[in-house]
Write a protein that holds these residues in place. Structure first.
Motif, PDB file in Angstrom:
ATOM      1  N   VAL A  26       0.814  -1.210   0.000  1.00 13.99           N
ATOM      2  CA  VAL A  26       0.000   0.000   0.000  1.00 13.99           C
ATOM      3  C   VAL A  26       0.852   1.267   0.000  1.00 13.99           C
ATOM      4  N   ALA A  27       2.064   1.225   0.563  1.00 18.73           N
ATOM      5  CA  ALA A  27       2.887   2.436   0.666  1.00 18.73           C
ATOM      6  C   ALA A  27       3.250   3.040  -0.688  1.00 18.73           C
ATOM      7  N   PRO A  28       3.640   2.229  -1.709  1.00 19.95           N
ATOM      8  CA  PRO A  28       3.998   2.846  -2.988  1.00 19.95           C
ATOM      9  C   PRO A  28       2.857   3.595  -3.658  1.00 19.95           C
ATOM     10  N   CYS A  29       1.612   3.356  -3.247  1.00 15.41           N
ATOM     11  CA  CYS A  29       0.473   4.043  -3.859  1.00 15.41           C
ATOM     12  C   CYS A  29       0.169   5.379  -3.191  1.00 15.41           C
ATOM     13  N   MET A  30       0.794   5.658  -2.055  1.00 20.10           N
ATOM     14  CA  MET A  30       0.566   6.940  -1.399  1.00 20.10           C
ATOM     15  C   MET A  30       1.555   7.955  -1.961  1.00 20.10           C
ATOM     16  N   PRO A  31       1.089   9.079  -2.519  1.00 17.10           N
ATOM     17  CA  PRO A  31       1.998  10.060  -3.107  1.00 17.10           C
ATOM     18  C   PRO A  31       3.039  10.543  -2.108  1.00 17.10           C
ATOM     19  N   GLY A  32       4.294  10.540  -2.529  1.00 20.98           N
ATOM     20  CA  GLY A  32       5.387  11.053  -1.717  1.00 20.98           C
ATOM     21  C   GLY A  32       5.876  10.135  -0.621  1.00 20.98           C
ATOM     22  N   ALA A  33       5.276   8.948  -0.455  1.00 22.20           N
ATOM     23  CA  ALA A  33       5.609   8.070   0.673  1.00 22.20           C
ATOM     24  C   ALA A  33       6.654   7.033   0.278  1.00 22.20           C
ATOM     25  N   THR A  34       7.546   6.718   1.223  1.00 23.56           N
ATOM     26  CA  THR A  34       8.553   5.675   1.053  1.00 23.56           C
ATOM     27  C   THR A  34       8.609   4.850   2.326  1.00 23.56           C
ATOM     28  N   LEU A  35       8.481   3.543   2.210  1.00 23.47           N
ATOM     29  CA  LEU A  35       8.539   2.636   3.359  1.00 23.47           C
ATOM     30  C   LEU A  35       9.992   2.243   3.603  1.00 23.47           C
ATOM     31  N   THR A  36      10.442   2.302   4.873  1.00 23.54           N
ATOM     32  CA  THR A  36      11.828   1.982   5.197  1.00 23.54           C
ATOM     33  C   THR A  36      11.976   0.751   6.091  1.00 23.54           C
ATOM     34  N   LYS A  37      10.969   0.423   6.897  1.00 24.37           N
ATOM     35  CA  LYS A  37      11.101  -0.715   7.818  1.00 24.37           C
ATOM     36  C   LYS A  37       9.730  -1.244   8.187  1.00 24.37           C
ATOM     37  N   VAL A  38       9.634  -2.582   8.304  1.00 21.10           N
ATOM     38  CA  VAL A  38       8.401  -3.230   8.751  1.00 21.10           C
ATOM     39  C   VAL A  38       8.761  -4.231   9.838  1.00 21.10           C
ATOM     40  N   GLU A  39       8.098  -4.145  10.970  1.00 21.60           N
ATOM     41  CA  GLU A  39       8.336  -5.053  12.094  1.00 21.60           C
ATOM     42  C   GLU A  39       6.988  -5.442  12.691  1.00 21.60           C
ATOM     43  N   GLY A  40       6.453  -6.592  12.246  1.00 24.25           N
ATOM     44  CA  GLY A  40       5.139  -7.011  12.711  1.00 24.25           C
ATOM     45  C   GLY A  40       4.072  -6.050  12.217  1.00 24.25           C
ATOM     46  N   ASP A  41       3.293  -5.478  13.147  1.00 23.05           N
ATOM     47  CA  ASP A  41       2.252  -4.509  12.811  1.00 23.05           C
ATOM     48  C   ASP A  41       2.761  -3.076  12.866  1.00 23.05           C
ATOM     49  N   LYS A  42       4.068  -2.896  13.035  1.00 25.31           N
ATOM     50  CA  LYS A  42       4.641  -1.553  13.085  1.00 25.31           C
ATOM     51  C   LYS A  42       5.496  -1.320  11.843  1.00 25.31           C
ATOM     52  N   PHE A  43       5.549  -0.067  11.416  1.00 25.28           N
ATOM     53  CA  PHE A  43       6.336   0.257  10.238  1.00 25.28           C
ATOM     54  C   PHE A  43       6.856   1.684  10.351  1.00 25.28           C
ATOM     55  N   SER A  44       7.875   1.987   9.562  1.00 27.79           N
ATOM     56  CA  SER A  44       8.479   3.316   9.539  1.00 27.79           C
ATOM     57  C   SER A  44       8.641   3.748   8.092  1.00 27.79           C
ATOM     58  N   GLY A  45       8.688   5.062   7.890  1.00 30.30           N
ATOM     59  CA  GLY A  45       8.846   5.558   6.533  1.00 30.30           C
ATOM     60  C   GLY A  45       9.009   7.057   6.510  1.00 30.30           C
ATOM     61  N   THR A  46       9.029   7.594   5.291  1.00 31.94           N
ATOM     62  CA  THR A  46       9.159   9.032   5.093  1.00 31.94           C
ATOM     63  C   THR A  46       8.100   9.500   4.099  1.00 31.94           C
ATOM     64  N   VAL A  47       7.769  10.779   4.173  1.00 32.90           N
ATOM     65  CA  VAL A  47       6.846  11.413   3.233  1.00 32.90           C
ATOM     66  C   VAL A  47       7.463  12.742   2.809  1.00 32.90           C
ATOM     67  N   LYS A  48       7.634  12.913   1.496  1.00 32.70           N
ATOM     68  CA  LYS A  48       8.162  14.159   0.950  1.00 32.70           C
ATOM     69  C   LYS A  48       6.999  15.067   0.547  1.00 32.70           C
ATOM     70  N   VAL A  49       7.063  16.305   1.003  1.00 32.89           N
ATOM     71  CA  VAL A  49       6.000  17.268   0.747  1.00 32.89           C
ATOM     72  C   VAL A  49       6.613  18.558   0.213  1.00 32.89           C
ATOM     73  N   LYS A  50       5.943  19.152  -0.777  1.00 31.31           N
ATOM     74  CA  LYS A  50       6.371  20.443  -1.311  1.00 31.31           C
ATOM     75  C   LYS A  50       5.236  21.451  -1.167  1.00 31.31           C
ATOM     76  N   LEU A  51       5.606  22.656  -0.776  1.00 34.11           N
ATOM     77  CA  LEU A  51       4.675  23.788  -0.749  1.00 34.11           C
ATOM     78  C   LEU A  51       5.254  24.846  -1.681  1.00 34.11           C
ATOM     79  N   GLY A  52       5.067  24.621  -2.977  1.00 35.00           N
ATOM     80  CA  GLY A  52       5.693  25.510  -3.949  1.00 35.00           C
ATOM     81  C   GLY A  52       7.194  25.321  -3.911  1.00 35.00           C
ATOM     82  N   PRO A  53       7.968  26.365  -3.604  1.00 35.06           N
ATOM     83  CA  PRO A  53       9.432  26.231  -3.551  1.00 35.06           C
ATOM     84  C   PRO A  53       9.944  25.616  -2.258  1.00 35.06           C
ATOM     85  N   ILE A  54       9.075  25.415  -1.278  1.00 31.11           N
ATOM     86  CA  ILE A  54       9.494  24.897   0.027  1.00 31.11           C
ATOM     87  C   ILE A  54       9.338  23.377   0.033  1.00 31.11           C
ATOM     88  N   SER A  55      10.398  22.674   0.423  1.00 31.05           N
ATOM     89  CA  SER A  55      10.384  21.207   0.498  1.00 31.05           C
ATOM     90  C   SER A  55      10.463  20.769   1.950  1.00 31.05           C
TER      91      SER A  55
END
Length: 259
Positions: A26-55
């Motif tokens: 499911v993570a690759p379908c969320m815009p800007g999301a990247t999954l980094t770790k999965v441990e049982g029912d817990k997971f970690s990741g990052t989300v990249k967001v832009k507000l015009g020129p601000i990242s």
């Protein structure tokens, strides 16, 4: 704030359910999301967001609080923080799937708390942007779960009749000319000594869920919130721009009259 959204996926509810409870699918379908770790029912990741020129880059964790297979209902709690400390986001998302016209209908209820620059959008705009993001997510999920075209059946050629085997003349059984050699008995391994037993390593037991390494994902494109909210922002800014234009025009007329 409380946000409610809906989406539809043209796929059986069982397939959609298996996808939404699997972070790696499911993570690759969320815009800007990247999954980094999965441990049982817990997971970690990052989300990249832009507000015009601000990242912005949000790093966070999530956890499945509930998975009801019978009701097709899942609850996820997630939180993240901008890597530069410019804001935070926390959400509890409840997703309920139901069958609808041969596809699957999803109802999403989100309790969202957000600080920093994205919070300047306000409730109405955040809800509208969230709905558009879910539409993008549903479209991606539909593509992943779309049934593949069935291959055309191939007609089997009739098997050719096999030729009858030629008769084989029987030959007399030769008598043994030598006595068979005795079969060697397998060697018996001696029992281990007490010292050897005490020094044998014992497998370590752990109650922690297995940690799955997630393959390195390709560079994820940041989600530009202004792209999703462009028309809405324009509608809200247009009256202000018209008011400014009117004031500027009035000032120009007054200056012309003074001359």
């Amino acid at each position: 704030m409380r946000l409610d959204h809906e989406f539809t996926v043209p796929a059986p509810i069982g397939e959609v359910w298996q996808a939404v409870v699997d972070p790696e699918r499911v993570a690759p379908c969320m815009p800007g999301a990247t999954l980094t770790k999965v441990e049982g029912d817990k997971f970690s990741g990052t989300v990249k967001v832009k507000l015009g020129p601000i990242s912005l880059l949000y790093k966070g964790n999530g956890e499945f609080l509930e998975k009801d297979d019978a009701a097709h209902k899942v609850t996820i709690k997630a939180s993240g923080k901008d890597s530069r400390g410019a804001g935070t986001a926390a959400a509890t998302v409840t997703l309920t799937l139901t069958e609808a016209d041969g596809g699957t209908h999803g109802a999403v209820a989100t309790d969202l708390s957000i600080t920093g620059k994205p919070a300047q959008f306000g409730r109405g705009l955040i809800s509208e942007v969230g709905g558009k993001i879910l539409d993008t997510f549903a479209g991606c999920l539909s593509g992943k779960l779309a049934p593949s075209p069935e291959a055309a059946p191939v007609a089997e050629a009739p098997a050719a009749a096999a030729p009858a085997p030629a008769p084989v003349a029987e030959s007399p059984t030769p008598e043994p000319t030598s006595t068979p050699e005795p079969v060697a008995k397998p060697a018996v391994k001696p029992a281990p000594t007490t010292a050897e037993i005490n020094t044998d390593p014992k497998p370590a037991s752990s109650d922690r869920p297995p940690l799955r390494s997630v393959p390195a994902a390709p560079e994820t494109e940041a989600i530009d919130l202004l792209d999703y909210a462009g028309q809405s922002v324009l509608k809200r800014v247009a009256p202000v721009l018209l008011g400014i234009a009117a004031v500027v025009g009035l000032v120009a007329i007054i200056r012309a009259l003074r001359k």
